[in-house]
Design a protein around this motif. Structure first.
Motif, PDB file in Angstrom:
ATOM      1  N   VAL A 111      35.869  42.753  35.921  1.00 39.94           N
ATOM      2  CA  VAL A 111      36.694  41.635  36.420  1.00 39.94           C
ATOM      3  C   VAL A 111      35.803  40.405  36.571  1.00 39.94           C
ATOM      4  O   VAL A 111      36.213  39.276  36.269  1.00 39.94           O
ATOM      5  CB  VAL A 111      37.374  41.967  37.764  1.00 39.94           C
ATOM      6  CG1 VAL A 111      38.235  40.802  38.231  1.00 39.94           C
ATOM      7  CG2 VAL A 111      38.227  43.217  37.638  1.00 39.94           C
TER       8      VAL A 111
ATOM      9  N   TYR B  21      40.984  41.589  44.510  1.00 40.72           N
ATOM     10  CA  TYR B  21      41.307  40.452  45.376  1.00 40.72           C
ATOM     11  C   TYR B  21      41.643  40.920  46.788  1.00 40.72           C
ATOM     12  O   TYR B  21      41.277  40.267  47.766  1.00 40.72           O
ATOM     13  CB  TYR B  21      42.422  39.605  44.760  1.00 40.72           C
ATOM     14  CG  TYR B  21      41.918  38.851  43.538  1.00 40.72           C
ATOM     15  CD1 TYR B  21      41.082  37.733  43.689  1.00 40.72           C
ATOM     16  CD2 TYR B  21      42.204  39.270  42.247  1.00 40.72           C
ATOM     17  CE1 TYR B  21      40.580  37.057  42.591  1.00 40.72           C
ATOM     18  CE2 TYR B  21      41.705  38.595  41.137  1.00 40.72           C
ATOM     19  CZ  TYR B  21      40.897  37.491  41.311  1.00 40.72           C
ATOM     20  OH  TYR B  21      40.396  36.828  40.219  1.00 40.72           O
TER      21      TYR B  21
ATOM     22  N   THR C 146      42.587  45.568  38.822  1.00 41.29           N
ATOM     23  CA  THR C 146      42.200  44.169  39.004  1.00 41.29           C
ATOM     24  C   THR C 146      42.710  43.632  40.342  1.00 41.29           C
ATOM     25  O   THR C 146      41.986  42.943  41.067  1.00 41.29           O
ATOM     26  CB  THR C 146      42.757  43.322  37.838  1.00 41.29           C
ATOM     27  OG1 THR C 146      42.372  43.945  36.632  1.00 41.29           O
ATOM     28  CG2 THR C 146      42.232  41.906  37.889  1.00 41.29           C
TER      29      THR C 146
ATOM     30  N   ALA D  79      35.518  38.951  33.140  1.00 41.88           N
ATOM     31  CA  ALA D  79      36.740  38.383  32.581  1.00 41.88           C
ATOM     32  C   ALA D  79      37.291  37.229  33.410  1.00 41.88           C
ATOM     33  O   ALA D  79      37.900  36.312  32.873  1.00 41.88           O
ATOM     34  CB  ALA D  79      37.798  39.475  32.447  1.00 41.88           C
ATOM     35  N   GLU D  80      37.112  37.296  34.734  1.00 47.11           N
ATOM     36  CA  GLU D  80      37.785  36.322  35.598  1.00 47.11           C
ATOM     37  C   GLU D  80      36.822  35.636  36.546  1.00 47.11           C
ATOM     38  O   GLU D  80      37.192  35.288  37.674  1.00 47.11           O
ATOM     39  CB  GLU D  80      38.880  37.033  36.420  1.00 47.11           C
ATOM     40  CG  GLU D  80      39.993  37.550  35.544  1.00 47.11           C
ATOM     41  CD  GLU D  80      41.174  38.094  36.334  1.00 47.11           C
ATOM     42  OE1 GLU D  80      41.194  37.975  37.578  1.00 47.11           O
ATOM     43  OE2 GLU D  80      42.077  38.637  35.701  1.00 47.11           O
TER      44      GLU D  80
ATOM     45  N   HIS E 262      38.631  46.267  35.050  1.00 44.41           N
ATOM     46  CA  HIS E 262      39.668  45.362  34.552  1.00 44.41           C
ATOM     47  C   HIS E 262      40.652  46.067  33.622  1.00 44.41           C
ATOM     48  O   HIS E 262      41.503  45.448  33.011  1.00 44.41           O
ATOM     49  CB  HIS E 262      38.957  44.249  33.773  1.00 44.41           C
ATOM     50  CG  HIS E 262      39.768  43.003  33.583  1.00 44.41           C
ATOM     51  ND1 HIS E 262      40.480  42.410  34.593  1.00 44.41           N
ATOM     52  CD2 HIS E 262      39.968  42.229  32.506  1.00 44.41           C
ATOM     53  CE1 HIS E 262      41.080  41.322  34.121  1.00 44.41           C
ATOM     54  NE2 HIS E 262      40.795  41.201  32.859  1.00 44.41           N
TER      55      HIS E 262
ATOM     56  N   GLU F 293      37.848  32.290  37.941  1.00 47.03           N
ATOM     57  CA  GLU F 293      39.001  32.393  38.830  1.00 47.03           C
ATOM     58  C   GLU F 293      38.579  32.956  40.194  1.00 47.03           C
ATOM     59  O   GLU F 293      39.035  32.486  41.241  1.00 47.03           O
ATOM     60  CB  GLU F 293      40.059  33.289  38.188  1.00 47.03           C
ATOM     61  CG  GLU F 293      41.390  33.130  38.866  1.00 47.03           C
ATOM     62  CD  GLU F 293      42.447  34.072  38.331  1.00 47.03           C
ATOM     63  OE1 GLU F 293      42.351  34.461  37.145  1.00 47.03           O
ATOM     64  OE2 GLU F 293      43.351  34.418  39.113  1.00 47.03           O
TER      65      GLU F 293
ATOM     66  N   THR G 152      35.399  42.373  27.724  1.00 48.89           N
ATOM     67  CA  THR G 152      34.595  42.386  28.957  1.00 48.89           C
ATOM     68  C   THR G 152      33.205  42.968  28.744  1.00 48.89           C
ATOM     69  O   THR G 152      32.238  42.498  29.327  1.00 48.89           O
ATOM     70  CB  THR G 152      35.282  43.178  30.092  1.00 48.89           C
ATOM     71  OG1 THR G 152      35.536  44.499  29.639  1.00 48.89           O
ATOM     72  CG2 THR G 152      36.574  42.529  30.516  1.00 48.89           C
TER      73      THR G 152
END
Ligand code: 5AD
Ligand code: SF4
Length: 448
Positions: A92, A64, A60, A95-96, A54, A99, A177
């Motif tokens: 990641v 995806y 990052t 942190a996400e 991240h 999401e 993180t």
């Protein structure tokens, strides 16, 4: 995971820092008892783990796009009656996590860096479709206590001694993180080092976000001294460190402890005092130069490496010139340099004076040209020297061996008999930007 014929296959893709490389190794150790054999490609794997980074935006984004590709594998394999589980691990994930779950239904499980010891249980639960897909709430201590013994692969190994960071540099996501700083107890580290040495490891690199802030029952210098006494360990290195934690004892140890290799990665980030202050680095350029001077007084041949960020918010051309000047003054054997990337939730992301992308690119190119020139000069300066090279494996061509110089350079040399783990005296005859080559001069133990 559905029951299938043959061994189950595991593919781990690792992004980012050496800590992630280490974590991926540990995930393999944790999953081995479940019968997972390594797969070469994600296409053949029953379980795919993406160990994510991240630290910068680009790292990052990759997550995806990679999840998109994996979804295609998953659907193709489902068509063949095979199940594929996708696990997102690393920073990641931490942190996400929410999401990722919302954006990527193909993902079976999201695990933060402190939950790897729980992987077998979490994977089993995900397979039962309990609806539980996010595990980000554990501590580093819990993880280290629960991880199984190591099975190293080769004569060099990483050893994680510390994790997390309390420094809060204004650009950095790590304190968010990887969490608060945690130092493993010295006894556990020594035990792991003894076990690694017993399995043939000769060079240990101590790992952590801030290794020299170590305080697990003694300071970092005390830990290094204790590790240097472990039989079979010939070489010690550490990464990453922070300038403000370079104590007098640690600097002196670089001169006094022959097992401590003459190479140090000491990130400076910028040569401008104004920028260093805005970065909350807690020191200025003069302080860094002073540490370097003292390190070189203790160990004159020490090779230095660093990290730079260009285009931090508010960085002017004059500030950038100060970074170039610091490079000229210090002289680095190697370095990593990056364009500043605003990270969500960090103070610098909200600062005024964000620098234009084109300006960042132009500064990065100038800085990297200077750093590459220094790296080539450092490597070229080894020509004619005889270096003690730790043999790590076979070279590119038949009859060639491959190893590491004390300065962490890759060395290729002619010797069909060289065995991994031995230290060979190699006379260096050629150098490129990334490696050295030469010929063995004798069987030797550590020479100067
Ligand atoms: N943007 C660019 N580089 C960064 N680093 C850390 N955070 C950022 C960021 N937001 C760099 C620093 C650090 C290295 C691991 O990554 O130089 O030392
Ligand atoms: Fe990030 Fe700074 Fe901690 Fe390094 S010292 S991990 S750059 S916050």
């Amino acid at each position: 995971m559905a029951a299938q014929d043959g061994p189950k296959r595991l593919y781990i893709e690792t992004y980012g820092c050496q800590m992630n490389v280490y974590d991926s190794e540990r995930m393999r150790d944790v999953l081995k008892p479940l019968g997972y054999a390594p797969a070469d490609k994600p296409d053949d794997a029953d379980l795919v783990v993406l160990n994510t980074c991240h630290i910068r935006e680009k790292a990052t984004e990759k997550v995806y796009s990679e999840i998109g590709r994996l979804r295609v594998h998953k659907e193709r394999r489902a068509g063949e009656g095979k199940a594929t589980s996708i696990v997102i691990a690393g920073c990641v994930a931490q942190a996400e996590g929410e999401e990722i779950m919302a954006r990527a239904p193909a993902v079976d499980l999201v695990v933060g860096p402190q939950a790897y010891h729980k992987l077998p249980e979490l994977i089993a639960r995900a397979a039962r479709k309990t609806g539980e897909r996010l595990a980000a709430d554990f501590t580093a201590q819990e993880k280290f206590d629960a991880l199984p013994a190591r099975a190293p692969d080769g004569v060099t190994a990483f050893l994680s001694i510390q994790e997390g960071c309390d420094k809060f540099c204004t650009f950095c996501v790590v304190p968010y993180t990887r969490g608060a700083e945690y130092s493993r107890p010295m006894a556990a580290i020594l035990e792991e080092a003894r076990s690694l040495a017993g399995q043939g490891v000769r060079e240990i690199t101590l790992l952590g976000q801030n290794v020299n802030a170590y305080h697990g029952g003694g300071d970092f210098a005390a830990l290094l001294e204790a590790l240097a006494r472990v039989e079979g360990v010939e070489r010690l290195r550490y990464t990453t460190s922070h300038p403000v934690e370079m104590t007098d004892t640690l600097i002196a140890l670089h001169g006094d402890e022959p097992k401590l290799m003459p190479y140090l990665h000491l990130p400076v980030q910028s040569g401008s005092d104004r920028v260093l202050k805005a970065m909350n680095r807690k020191h200025d350029g003069g302080f860094y130069r002073d540490i370097i001077g003292r390190l070189r007084a203790a160990r004159p041949d020490i090779a230095l490496s660093t990290d730079f960020i260009v285009g931090f918010p508010g960085e002017t051309e004059k500030d950038f010139e100060a970074s170039l000047q610091l490079v000229r003054d210090v002289g680095f054997a190697s370095a990593y340099s990056f364009k500043y990337s605003p990270r969500p939730g960090t103070p610098a992301a909200a600062m005024m004076g964000q620098v234009d992308e084109a300006v960042k690119s132009e500064r990065l190119a100038r800085l990297q040209a200077l750093l590459s020139e220094q790296q080539r000069a450092f490597n070229t300066a080894q020509i004619g020297r005889t270096l003690p090279v730790l043999v790590t494996g076979q070279g590119r061509k038949p009859g060639q061996a491959y190893g590491r110089s004390p300065y962490l350079q890759a060395v290729h040399f002619d010797d069909a008999q060289a065995r991994p783990g031995e230290i060979a005296s190699v006379r260096i005859s050629a150098a490129s930007q990334n490696s050295l080559s030469g010929a063995r001069v004798s069987c030797a133990t550590e020479a100067a």
